[in-house]
Enzyme design. Structure first.
Site, PDB file in Angstrom:
ATOM      1  CG  HIS A 121    -100.322 -94.837  12.427  1.00 57.55           C
ATOM      2  ND1 HIS A 121    -101.316 -95.113  13.338  1.00 57.55           N
ATOM      3  CD2 HIS A 121     -99.251 -94.448  13.155  1.00 57.55           C
ATOM      4  CE1 HIS A 121    -100.874 -94.899  14.563  1.00 57.55           C
ATOM      5  NE2 HIS A 121     -99.623 -94.498  14.491  1.00 57.55           N
TER       6      HIS A 121
ATOM      7  CG  HIS B   5    -100.216 -98.281  20.923  1.00 56.18           C
ATOM      8  ND1 HIS B   5     -99.996 -99.040  19.800  1.00 56.18           N
ATOM      9  CD2 HIS B   5     -99.876 -97.017  20.591  1.00 56.18           C
ATOM     10  CE1 HIS B   5     -99.528 -98.268  18.829  1.00 56.18           C
ATOM     11  NE2 HIS B   5     -99.459 -97.034  19.278  1.00 56.18           N
TER      12      HIS B   5
ATOM     13  CE  LYS C 107     -98.541 -99.214  14.554  1.00 54.91           C
ATOM     14  NZ  LYS C 107     -99.467 -98.062  14.553  1.00 54.91           N
TER      15      LYS C 107
ATOM     16  CE  LYS D 264    -103.404 -96.513  17.356  1.00 56.57           C
ATOM     17  NZ  LYS D 264    -102.686 -96.861  18.582  1.00 56.57           N
TER      18      LYS D 264
END
Length: 525
Positions: A405, A161, A407, A163
């Site tokens: 999107h 996950h 966090k 990026k």
């Protein structure tokens, strides 16, 4: 339905949508659509008068410098210019670019290769198997001979996950980028997205020395945890040639499925050990915020405990330790009151998504399947009252309450009536959603790969501002000290509590029987 199943369902649902047609300037609103499935009609275009917000001297936008940029959207921002935007053309289209290294969960190669400078010599993709959509365009096919793919298997219900982008330039320098999106057109344009950009990292004069830079050490540890010879050969060797001194005030926080290193929440707790204040002043209040696109299931079926409220906050505040047993919600509420703690979870409401400029189209990246555990939801919404949304008074006309999107996890301590989160104790920007798989816990280890950056107040104050203000000018902007570290976030500041009578956290699996602002019905999964 788990988050991976949700993503697959959304991909299938919108597979016939010509996303690019929604962002083009020659869109004819009177034309009938043949690119969109039968119950979906095109999104209305925003007015095309160009607004150059960078020239507004009164609000002093240029005086604010931050490593955080808002990813410019073809849909929302075709009529706006701002120094706080970034595009993937800017990241990958630099003519100095020699080699680009990418980490992500999804790759749409047609979209990705469109962004690249045609003279780039090497592109390295790190991915789990099954997450790369092959290229079909002429430009993409012409660049395949410069592409190296490092693929590996991930167990069910886990994912790669992280990026992250490492761009290596002709002069031996490098820049890191941490976008909040995976590399697909829809994800880069429909939900809001943020990108952290490092300063220029020059080539090291003396080579890599362990202990010289904590960020450098942790990044290399992260790369080694893949246990992959190609990553060592194609990536670690390059990273060791760089000077990470410009990132001396930033900490690299990562998760990895390993027993050999401290990662995930345990690493975050370790790096924040100097910011625990269990004996704070009675006049101060402590505010902990989590803004996420996914809320995982309760971490206890018996107590319906939540990872953020029952693990993050008590441990990071110094009330409990990593090995402490979970406290029940009633006891936790008492501890919050005793320590003047207010928890915030910023997560989109149904109405925010329904009335966003693209309606339900932006919903597919937000996962909180509380239908399976209403006790968990009710505990958060009613007993602890943690849900917050964007303040309608400060929304921009371009993006409205489009959810992000990104966090963000942050803490703010205030001793007056000022808005929390204007000044921060610390802030983490990361790929890690609020789930055990992404973070682990005080005793459990994470099962995903995740990556993020942590800022702490100290030598320099840590200030937080909203993109809705600095880009879209929704309120008067305060002058910030030149010595400040500035975090920019994609939600309004302040945020406001859900209105109990009408606000509900979005759940992809629910049947809302509602039309969005374009008259499109929601199709649940």
């Amino acid at each position: 339905m788990d988050s991976n199943e949700c993503r697959r369902a959304v991909a299938a649902k919108w597979s016939n949508v010509d996303y690019r047609s929604l962002g083009t300037d020659n869109y004819d609103s009177s034309a009938s659509s043949t690119d969109i499935e039968e119950n979906v009609r095109p999104i209305k275009r925003l007015k095309q008068e160009v607004i150059d917000l960078t020239s507004d001297d009164e609000n002093q936008e240029e005086d604010i410098s931050s490593p955080f940029k808002l990813v410019k959207s073809d849909v929302y921002d075709s009529n706006v210019n701002s120094a706080h935007f970034i595009t993937f053309k800017e990241i990958f289209g630099d003519k100095r670019l020699k080699k680009s290294i990418l980490f992500s969960f999804q790759y749409e190669l047609d979209f990705l290769f469109e962004q690249f400078y045609s003279g780039v010599r090497e592109i390295v993709i790190v991915a789990q198997k099954g997450t790369i959509r092959p290229c079909t365009t002429q430009k993409g096919i012409s660049m395949v001979d410069r592409l190296s793919v490092i693929e590996f298997f991930m167990p069910q219900y886990t994912c790669h996950h992280s990026k992250m982008i490492l761009n290596l330039y002709d002069d031996g320098s490098c820049k890191m980028f941490l976008p909040s999106n995976n590399f697909t057109y829809a994800e880069a344009n429909y939900p809001q997205q943020v990108c952290w950009c490092s300063p220029n990292l020059p080539p090291s004069r003396s080579g890599y020395t362990e202990g010289a830079s904590e960020f450098h050490d942790d990044l290399i540890e992260y790369l080694k945890v893949y246990h992959n010879k190609e990553i060592v050969q194609k990536i670690v060797k390059d990273v060791k040639l760089l000077d990470f001194t410009p990132l001396k005030d930033v900490t690299f926080i990562f998760s990895a499925p390993t027993k050999d290193l401290t990662t995930g929440f345990q690493l975050l707790s370790q790096r924040l050990s100097d910011h625990r204040k269990p004996a704070e002043s009675k006049n101060s209040t402590n505010h902990y915020l989590c803004q996420t696109s996914t809320l995982g299931a309760a971490i206890s079926k018996k107590t319906h405990a939540n990872l953020f409220t029952h693990v993050f906050i008590p441990i990071l505040h110094g009330i409990t330790s990593l090995k402490s047993k979970l406290v029940d919600t009633e006891t936790l509420g008492g501890l919050y009151r005793a320590h003047n703690i207010t928890p915030y979870i910023v997560y989109p409401t149904v109405e925010e998504i329904r009335t966003s400029p693209v309606g339900w189209l932006c919903s597919g990246w937000f996962h909180f399947n509380y239908n399976r555990d209403m006790a968990h939801y009710n505990m958060l919404a009613e007993e602890l009252s943690v849900f917050y949304k964007q303040d309608p008074k400060f929304l921009s006309a371009n993006r409205k309450a489009t959810p992000s999107h990104s966090k963000f996890y942050m803490k703010s301590t205030i001793s007056d009536d000022s808005n929390p989160f204007n000044n921060l104790d610390w802030c983490l920007y990361t790929s890690a959603n609020l789930s055990l798989t992404a973070w682990g816990s005080g005793t459990a280890r994470p099962r995903n790969y995740e990556a993020g950056v942590l800022y702490k107040s100290g030598r320099k104050p840590l200030v937080c501002k909203s993109f809705t203000n600095v880009v879209y000018k929704t309120s008067r902007q305060e002058i910030v000290s030149d010595n400040s570290q500035i975090v920019l976030v994609p939600f309004t500041l302040p945020v406001v509590k859900y209105e109990t009578a009408q606000d509900e956290a979005f759940c992809m699996a629910k049947d809302y029987n509602l039309l969005d602002i374009h008259g499109i019905p929601y199709q649940h999964h």
